[in-house]
Design an enzyme around this catalytic site. Structure first.
Site, PDB file in Angstrom:
ATOM      1  N   GLU A 132       0.841  -1.194   0.000  1.00 34.18           N
ATOM      2  CA  GLU A 132       0.000   0.000   0.000  1.00 34.18           C
ATOM      3  C   GLU A 132       0.882   1.252   0.000  1.00 34.18           C
ATOM      4  OE1 GLU A 132      -3.654   1.803   2.726  1.00 34.18           O
ATOM      5  OE2 GLU A 132      -2.113   0.545   3.673  1.00 34.18           O
ATOM      6  N   LYS A 192      -9.883   0.762  -1.594  1.00 36.68           N
ATOM      7  CA  LYS A 192      -9.914   0.548  -0.152  1.00 36.68           C
ATOM      8  C   LYS A 192     -11.291   0.995   0.339  1.00 36.68           C
ATOM      9  CE  LYS A 192      -7.200   1.317   4.038  1.00 36.68           C
ATOM     10  NZ  LYS A 192      -5.943   1.891   4.593  1.00 36.68           N
ATOM     11  N   CYS A 207      -5.057  -3.286   3.251  1.00 43.57           N
ATOM     12  CA  CYS A 207      -4.710  -3.019   4.644  1.00 43.57           C
ATOM     13  C   CYS A 207      -5.882  -3.149   5.623  1.00 43.57           C
ATOM     14  CB  CYS A 207      -4.057  -1.641   4.740  1.00 43.57           C
ATOM     15  SG  CYS A 207      -3.139  -1.360   6.276  1.00 43.57           S
TER      16      CYS A 207
END
Length: 509
Positions: free
Chosen positions: A265, A340, A374
């Site tokens: 990321e 995300k 993440c």
């Protein structure tokens, strides 16, 4: 059987075995009239499908036998009879181009029962089904104890009673314990089967390794090589210098014939150093201007190095809103976008980052994969939705500054591998960026997780990088092991979910 056994052998049926085989059939089916195959029928089966006809010999004495044909499931009547499936005992229904193994007969001589020989015969059928790449196995199973209950319950109620262990049926109990499951009840299946009152249960075993034949030239890979980039955060003078470093890693992973390269990321965050005089929110928006160029460069690398590249993630502006996105750059030139979905409190406060809205699996030349960025891995619903769509490998690019944050990602990623019976691959960045606000330090240990069962490492860790050290990590992921655990695992999480109590679905936006 009391005498000592010296040898048990499974072998193809030979017509020279017929005389002995006939006596074994008569003793096995004592309750049925004329319960044996004529020699010409056995000869026909051996001629059209020799691999499907096997016997088990105990000290050279025939103890059991399995007879099979191959049929086309699309041409199979849902409510067929034994006469139908055998084409009036001519076996003209057999087709080498069929997709299903149909069990014509399995029997074990009474003197040899208790040695689990029937299981060996069924295991052979399963292995044959996998070898021939057939969809599965079908057969009509007798229910020989039904005549004892037929005055009080229906055949359907009898089957349910056997399934719940309230009723014992020697044949159906055996089939259920060998991973066959009932599809439907067949009436008037086998003429003269008084014990079953001519009922049978159509039973099926699915070949989890079945692969649909391809109409175009392609290779169906079963062992996937994943390459992880544990990226060192360091100053770069230009985007060209950063991309040169990225190509170095892609080149190295391609040299090891990796199928995927996973970047972390915000791996391009060092480029924000040029905007450190701006506020954090303005600096990351300047970084977003590089995203299109980085994606195009990664796509060209994917094609030229013949490797699928997951670009980690980068900031991107869409209609004046800032998102954290990444791209799957396929080696055939295709590009797919992912977002995300969950934004951390710090990302909201410092950057005004927005959460995305799209979640889906991606079809690749290495099967279905999922990608979560993440923080998203800490929400189990997301990976469960992807698993329901057939995801086999979940890639997680991440960025964590402390060991606390890393531990959350690591532990949640391992949990996702166990509960979704899939591989989970995580890659993060290491090092320091003293000239980039809100990106000062990073901590990572890139890893590959598996379910915890006999097919995999006992601790569920396939491979792990050295903590906080720039390096690549390579691991081979066997997709057949996943398909195996789905059916034969010590626990089967996906299959055992109580969908009658709770359900999970996507929200339509």
């Amino acid at each position: 059987m009391n005498k000592e056994i010296r040898n048990i052998q499974l072998s193809y049926l030979n017509i020279d075995d017929y005389s002995e085989l006939k006596q074994v059939m008569i003793s096995s089916y004592h309750a049925l009239d004329n319960a044996y195959w004529s020699s010409d029928k056995i000869a026909k089966l051996i001629e059209i499908f020799p691999e499907g006809q096997v016997v088990i010999k105990v000290d050279n004495e025939i103890a059991g036998c399995a007879l099979s044909i191959i049929v086309s499931s699309s041409e199979l009547d849902d409510y067929h009879t034994y006469t139908d499936i055998t084409s009036n005992y001519t076996f003209d229904t057999h087709s080498n181009n069929g997709d299903t193994l149909y069990g014509i007969d399995v029997f074990v001589k009474p003197d040899f029962r208790g040695l689990r020989l029937g299981r060996r015969l069924y295991d052979y059928r399963k292995e044959l089904c996998e070898k021939l790449n057939l969809k599965g196995i079908l057969f009509g199973g007798r229910i020989p104890n039904y005549h004892k209950y037929s005055d009080t319950i229906t055949a359907k109620e009898y089957i349910e009673g056997v399934r719940t262990k309230e009723i014992h049926d020697p044949v159906l109990n055996f089939q259920l314990s060998n991973d066959f499951h009932p599809i439907r009840l067949l009436k008037n299946y086998l003429k003269g089967d008084v014990e079953s009152e001519e009922y049978a249960v159509l039973l099926r075993w699915d070949n989890v390794f079945y692969e649909k034949p391809q109409k175009k030239a392609s290779i169906q890979k079963k062992i996937i090589r994943a390459g992880l980039v544990q990226w060192q955060m360091r100053p770069y003078k230009s985007i060209e210098e950063l991309l040169q470093q990225a190509e170095y890693f892609v080149d190295a992973l391609s040299g090891y014939k990796s199928d995927f390269a996973l970047f972390p990321e915000f791996f391009n965050a060092p480029l924000m150093a040029a905007f450190n005089h701006l506020s954090e929110a303005d600096a990351i928006r300047e970084l977003a201007k590089y995203t299109k160029r980085v994606t195009q460069a990664m796509s060209q690398l994917a094609i030229s190095y013949n490797i699928n590249i997951i670009t980690g993630s980068m900031p991107e502006m869409v209609d004046s809103m800032l998102y954290n996105v990444g791209y799957l750059c396929k080696r055939d030139g295709g590009i797919e976008r992912f977002e995300k979905l969950h934004v951390t409190p710090d990302e909201k406060k410092v950057w005004a980052l927005q959460g995305g809205s799209g979640i889906k699996t991606f079809d690749t030349d290495c099967g279905k994969v999922g990608i979560l960025i993440c923080y998203d891995i800490e929400f189990p619903e997301l990976s469960r939705l992807l698993a329901d769509e057939g995801m086999e490998i979940l890639f997680v690019p991440f960025l964590t500054d402390t060991q606390n944050g890393y531990s959350r990602v690591r532990n949640c990623a391992q949990a996702r591998a166990i509960e979704n019976e899939c591989y989970v691959v995580i890659a993060g960045s290491v090092g320091n960026l003293p000239n980039v606000h809100n990106m000062d330090v990073q901590y990572a240990q890139s890893m590959v997780f598996t379910p915890c069962d006999f097919q995999f490492p006992t601790n569920g860790v396939k491979a792990e990088a050295t903590p906080n050290t720039e390096m690549i990590l390579i691991a081979d992921l066997d997709l057949d092991l996943l398909r195996d655990i789905h059916r034969y695992g010590s626990v089967t999480n996906l299959n055992d979910r109580r969908k009658d109590i709770y359900k999970l679905s996507k929200t339509t936006i």
